[in-house]
Design a protein around this motif. Structure first.
Motif, PDB file in Angstrom:
ATOM      1  N   GLU B  11       0.849  -1.218   0.000  1.00 45.84           N
ATOM      2  CA  GLU B  11       0.000   0.000   0.000  1.00 45.84           C
ATOM      3  C   GLU B  11       0.870   1.248   0.000  1.00 45.84           C
ATOM      4  O   GLU B  11       0.549   2.249  -0.640  1.00 45.84           O
ATOM      5  N   ASN B  12       2.000   1.174   0.736  1.00 45.83           N
ATOM      6  CA  ASN B  12       2.940   2.298   0.727  1.00 45.83           C
ATOM      7  C   ASN B  12       3.551   2.476  -0.658  1.00 45.83           C
ATOM      8  O   ASN B  12       3.742   3.589  -1.118  1.00 45.83           O
ATOM      9  N   TYR B  13       3.841   1.330  -1.271  1.00 53.26           N
ATOM     10  CA  TYR B  13       4.453   1.361  -2.604  1.00 53.26           C
ATOM     11  C   TYR B  13       3.537   2.079  -3.598  1.00 53.26           C
ATOM     12  O   TYR B  13       3.974   2.944  -4.353  1.00 53.26           O
ATOM     13  N   ASN B  14       2.242   1.737  -3.531  1.00 55.60           N
ATOM     14  CA  ASN B  14       1.283   2.387  -4.433  1.00 55.60           C
ATOM     15  C   ASN B  14       1.208   3.888  -4.169  1.00 55.60           C
ATOM     16  O   ASN B  14       1.135   4.677  -5.096  1.00 55.60           O
ATOM     17  N   GLU B  15       1.225   4.216  -2.875  1.00 52.88           N
ATOM     18  CA  GLU B  15       1.153   5.646  -2.533  1.00 52.88           C
ATOM     19  C   GLU B  15       2.416   6.365  -2.999  1.00 52.88           C
ATOM     20  O   GLU B  15       2.345   7.502  -3.481  1.00 52.88           O
ATOM     21  N   ILE B  16       3.557   5.669  -2.865  1.00 51.70           N
ATOM     22  CA  ILE B  16       4.820   6.269  -3.330  1.00 51.70           C
ATOM     23  C   ILE B  16       4.747   6.572  -4.818  1.00 51.70           C
ATOM     24  O   ILE B  16       5.139   7.646  -5.278  1.00 51.70           O
ATOM     25  N   LEU B  17       4.168   5.603  -5.550  1.00 52.67           N
ATOM     26  CA  LEU B  17       4.025   5.817  -7.000  1.00 52.67           C
ATOM     27  C   LEU B  17       3.144   7.026  -7.295  1.00 52.67           C
ATOM     28  O   LEU B  17       3.461   7.843  -8.159  1.00 52.67           O
ATOM     29  N   ASP B  18       2.040   7.127  -6.509  1.00 50.16           N
ATOM     30  CA  ASP B  18       1.133   8.278  -6.689  1.00 50.16           C
ATOM     31  C   ASP B  18       1.859   9.589  -6.386  1.00 50.16           C
ATOM     32  O   ASP B  18       1.729  10.566  -7.128  1.00 50.16           O
ATOM     33  N   VAL B  19       2.603   9.582  -5.268  1.00 46.55           N
ATOM     34  CA  VAL B  19       3.316  10.797  -4.852  1.00 46.55           C
ATOM     35  C   VAL B  19       4.349  11.175  -5.914  1.00 46.55           C
ATOM     36  O   VAL B  19       4.477  12.347  -6.285  1.00 46.55           O
ATOM     37  N   LEU B  20       5.031  10.159  -6.429  1.00 45.08           N
ATOM     38  CA  LEU B  20       6.041  10.419  -7.464  1.00 45.08           C
ATOM     39  C   LEU B  20       5.424  11.013  -8.709  1.00 45.08           C
ATOM     40  O   LEU B  20       5.957  11.950  -9.304  1.00 45.08           O
ATOM     41  N   ASP B  21       4.260  10.450  -9.066  1.00 44.93           N
ATOM     42  CA  ASP B  21       3.551  10.942 -10.240  1.00 44.93           C
ATOM     43  C   ASP B  21       3.164  12.411 -10.065  1.00 44.93           C
ATOM     44  O   ASP B  21       3.386  13.244 -10.944  1.00 44.93           O
ATOM     45  N   LEU B  22       2.611  12.692  -8.878  1.00 40.37           N
ATOM     46  CA  LEU B  22       2.213  14.075  -8.557  1.00 40.37           C
ATOM     47  C   LEU B  22       3.431  14.998  -8.571  1.00 40.37           C
ATOM     48  O   LEU B  22       3.374  16.118  -9.070  1.00 40.37           O
ATOM     49  N   PHE B  23       4.526  14.472  -8.008  1.00 41.38           N
ATOM     50  CA  PHE B  23       5.770  15.245  -7.928  1.00 41.38           C
ATOM     51  C   PHE B  23       6.250  15.628  -9.329  1.00 41.38           C
ATOM     52  O   PHE B  23       6.607  16.775  -9.582  1.00 41.38           O
ATOM     53  N   LYS B  24       6.196  14.643 -10.229  1.00 44.87           N
ATOM     54  CA  LYS B  24       6.631  14.895 -11.609  1.00 44.87           C
ATOM     55  C   LYS B  24       5.771  15.972 -12.264  1.00 44.87           C
ATOM     56  O   LYS B  24       6.273  16.884 -12.912  1.00 44.87           O
ATOM     57  N   LYS B  25       4.432  15.851 -12.046  1.00 43.69           N
ATOM     58  CA  LYS B  25       3.504  16.831 -12.627  1.00 43.69           C
ATOM     59  C   LYS B  25       3.793  18.219 -12.080  1.00 43.69           C
ATOM     60  O   LYS B  25       3.835  19.203 -12.822  1.00 43.69           O
ATOM     61  N   LYS B  26       3.994  18.271 -10.761  1.00 46.92           N
ATOM     62  CA  LYS B  26       4.240  19.564 -10.111  1.00 46.92           C
ATOM     63  C   LYS B  26       5.556  20.162 -10.600  1.00 46.92           C
ATOM     64  O   LYS B  26       5.666  21.369 -10.808  1.00 46.92           O
ATOM     65  N   LEU B  27       6.524  19.280 -10.789  1.00 43.94           N
ATOM     66  CA  LEU B  27       7.837  19.727 -11.278  1.00 43.94           C
ATOM     67  C   LEU B  27       7.700  20.322 -12.685  1.00 43.94           C
ATOM     68  O   LEU B  27       8.320  21.341 -13.002  1.00 43.94           O
ATOM     69  N   HIS B  28       6.876  19.666 -13.479  1.00 35.79           N
ATOM     70  CA  HIS B  28       6.612  20.139 -14.839  1.00 35.79           C
ATOM     71  C   HIS B  28       5.959  21.531 -14.801  1.00 35.79           C
ATOM     72  O   HIS B  28       6.370  22.450 -15.525  1.00 35.79           O
ATOM     73  N   ASP B  29       4.964  21.669 -13.892  1.00 40.14           N
ATOM     74  CA  ASP B  29       4.273  22.961 -13.730  1.00 40.14           C
ATOM     75  C   ASP B  29       5.273  24.040 -13.296  1.00 40.14           C
ATOM     76  O   ASP B  29       5.237  25.176 -13.791  1.00 40.14           O
ATOM     77  N   THR B  30       6.139  23.653 -12.365  1.00 39.39           N
ATOM     78  CA  THR B  30       7.134  24.609 -11.849  1.00 39.39           C
ATOM     79  C   THR B  30       8.054  25.063 -12.977  1.00 39.39           C
ATOM     80  O   THR B  30       8.356  26.247 -13.105  1.00 39.39           O
ATOM     81  N   GLN B  31       8.457  24.093 -13.799  1.00 40.74           N
ATOM     82  CA  GLN B  31       9.334  24.412 -14.928  1.00 40.74           C
ATOM     83  C   GLN B  31       8.646  25.386 -15.878  1.00 40.74           C
ATOM     84  O   GLN B  31       9.255  26.363 -16.332  1.00 40.74           O
ATOM     85  N   ASN B  32       7.352  25.127 -16.119  1.00 39.85           N
ATOM     86  CA  ASN B  32       6.573  26.012 -17.003  1.00 39.85           C
ATOM     87  C   ASN B  32       6.494  27.430 -16.436  1.00 39.85           C
ATOM     88  O   ASN B  32       6.662  28.405 -17.177  1.00 39.85           O
ATOM     89  N   THR B  33       6.222  27.509 -15.135  1.00 38.18           N
ATOM     90  CA  THR B  33       6.126  28.834 -14.494  1.00 38.18           C
ATOM     91  C   THR B  33       7.458  29.564 -14.593  1.00 38.18           C
ATOM     92  O   THR B  33       7.507  30.766 -14.874  1.00 38.18           O
ATOM     93  N   LEU B  34       8.522  28.812 -14.364  1.00 41.04           N
ATOM     94  CA  LEU B  34       9.860  29.405 -14.425  1.00 41.04           C
ATOM     95  C   LEU B  34      10.157  29.919 -15.851  1.00 41.04           C
ATOM     96  O   LEU B  34      10.694  31.016 -16.022  1.00 41.04           O
ATOM     97  N   ASP B  35       9.757  29.117 -16.842  1.00 43.96           N
ATOM     98  CA  ASP B  35       9.930  29.544 -18.241  1.00 43.96           C
ATOM     99  C   ASP B  35       9.169  30.839 -18.510  1.00 43.96           C
ATOM    100  O   ASP B  35       9.664  31.742 -19.189  1.00 43.96           O
ATOM    101  N   GLU B  36       7.948  30.893 -17.957  1.00 42.44           N
ATOM    102  CA  GLU B  36       7.111  32.081 -18.133  1.00 42.44           C
ATOM    103  C   GLU B  36       7.793  33.304 -17.510  1.00 42.44           C
ATOM    104  O   GLU B  36       7.827  34.385 -18.116  1.00 42.44           O
ATOM    105  N   ILE B  37       8.376  33.099 -16.313  1.00 38.19           N
ATOM    106  CA  ILE B  37       9.074  34.204 -15.629  1.00 38.19           C
ATOM    107  C   ILE B  37      10.257  34.673 -16.473  1.00 38.19           C
ATOM    108  O   ILE B  37      10.495  35.875 -16.619  1.00 38.19           O
ATOM    109  N   VAL B  38      10.972  33.712 -17.049  1.00 40.96           N
ATOM    110  CA  VAL B  38      12.128  34.066 -17.895  1.00 40.96           C
ATOM    111  C   VAL B  38      11.662  34.894 -19.097  1.00 40.96           C
ATOM    112  O   VAL B  38      12.263  35.915 -19.436  1.00 40.96           O
ATOM    113  N   LYS B  39      10.542  34.449 -19.721  1.00 44.64           N
ATOM    114  CA  LYS B  39       9.982  35.185 -20.865  1.00 44.64           C
ATOM    115  C   LYS B  39       9.629  36.618 -20.458  1.00 44.64           C
ATOM    116  O   LYS B  39       9.949  37.580 -21.159  1.00 44.64           O
ATOM    117  N   ILE B  40       8.945  36.730 -19.316  1.00 50.60           N
ATOM    118  CA  ILE B  40       8.524  38.059 -18.835  1.00 50.60           C
ATOM    119  C   ILE B  40       9.749  38.930 -18.573  1.00 50.60           C
ATOM    120  O   ILE B  40       9.761  40.117 -18.899  1.00 50.60           O
TER     121      ILE B  40
END
Lengths: 141, 74
Positions: B11-40
Motif C-alpha cells: 500500500e505504501n508502494y502504491n502511494e509512493i508511485l502516486d506521490v512520485l507521479d504528482l511530484f513529476k507533474k508539479k515539477l513540470h508545472d514549476t518548470q513552465n512557471t519558471l519559463d514564463e518568468i524568464v519570458k517576462i
C-alpha cells in the motif's frame, strides 16, 4: 520700463519638428512605463505561483520521505551525528589547550555565528534542512 | 555501507508511485512557471532597453535644439 528684444530663429520649422518629435518620444516613454508596470505585475503573480509550486513540491518530498522505509537510515544518521559530536568535542579540547591564534579563530567564529543569527528565520530553516540533507547524503555514500 | 534488501509495504508502494507521479507533474508545472518568468524578464529587459533608447533620442533632439538656439544667439 524694460526694453523688449527679439531673437530671429532661422529655421523655426526644424526646431518645431524636433520639439514635436521629442514630445512624441516622451509619450512613448510614458507608454513603456505603463507596460513595465503591467509586466512587473505579471512577473510578481508568476513568482507567487512559483512559490506555491515550491511549497507543494516540498510537501510532496516530505510525504515521499515519510513513505520510504527510514529505520536503517535513522540508525546511520544517529551514528554520523555521534561521530560528528565526538569530533567537535575533541576540537574544543584542543582549543582549550591551544594557542592564542586558535582563540582568535574562536572569536571570529562566534562573530560569524552572531552574524548568522541576524539572518531571517526562514533562511536559517532552509540552510539547516540543506545541512541535514547533505549529512544524509554523506552517510549514504 | 552494507547493502541490505529493503522491503516496502504494497500500500505504501502504491502511494509512493502516486506521490512520485504528482511530484513529476508539479515539477513540470514549476518548470513552465519558471519559463514564463524568464519570458517576462526578457520582455521587461526589452522594454527597459527601448525606454533607454527613447530617452537618448530625446536627449539628442533637445541637444540639437539647444545648439541651434545657442548658435543663433552668437
Amino acid at each position: 520700463m524694460e526694453e523688449t528684444f527679439f531673437v530671429k530663429i532661422d529655421d523655426p520649422n526644424s526646431i518645431r519638428i524636433k520639439l514635436l518629435e521629442s514630445s512624441k518620444l516622451i509619450l512613448h516613454t510614458i507608454r513603456i512605463e505603463k507596460k513595465l508596470e503591467d509586466i512587473r505585475k505579471r512577473k510578481l503573480s508568476q513568482i507567487t505561483v512559483l512559490k506555491t509550486h515550491t511549497k507543494e513540491l516540498e510537501f510532496l518530498m516530505a510525504r515521499f520521505e515519510e513513505l520510504l522505509p527510514h529505520q536503517e537510515l535513522f540508525k546511520k544518521e544517529v551514528d554520523t551525528i555521534k561521530k560528528s559530536l565526538k569530533k567537535t568535542v575533541e576540537v574544543k579540547d584542543k582549543k582549550v589547550k591551544g594557542k592564542v591564534v586558535e582563540a582568535k579563530e574562536v572569536q571570529v567564529k562566534s562573530k560569524i555565528v552572531e552574524m548568522s543569527k541576524e539572518k531571517p528565520k526562514e533562511v536559517d530553516k532552509i540552510s539547516s534542512a540543506l545541512a541535514e540533507i547533505e549529512k544524509k547524503l554523506r552517510s549514504l555514500q | 555501507m552494507t547493502e541490505n534488501n529493503v522491503f516496502i509495504k504494497i500500500e505504501n508502494y502504491n502511494e509512493i508511485l502516486d506521490v512520485l507521479d504528482l511530484f513529476k507533474k508539479k515539477l513540470h508545472d514549476t518548470q513552465n512557471t519558471l519559463d514564463e518568468i524568464v519570458k517576462i524578464r526578457i520582455e521587461e529587459e526589452e522594454e527597459i532597453n527601448s525606454w533607454k533608447a527613447n530617452l537618448e533620442q530625446v536627449q539628442n533632439e533637445i541637444n540639437k535644439v539647444s545648439k541651434n538656439l545657442f548658435e543663433m544667439n552668437n
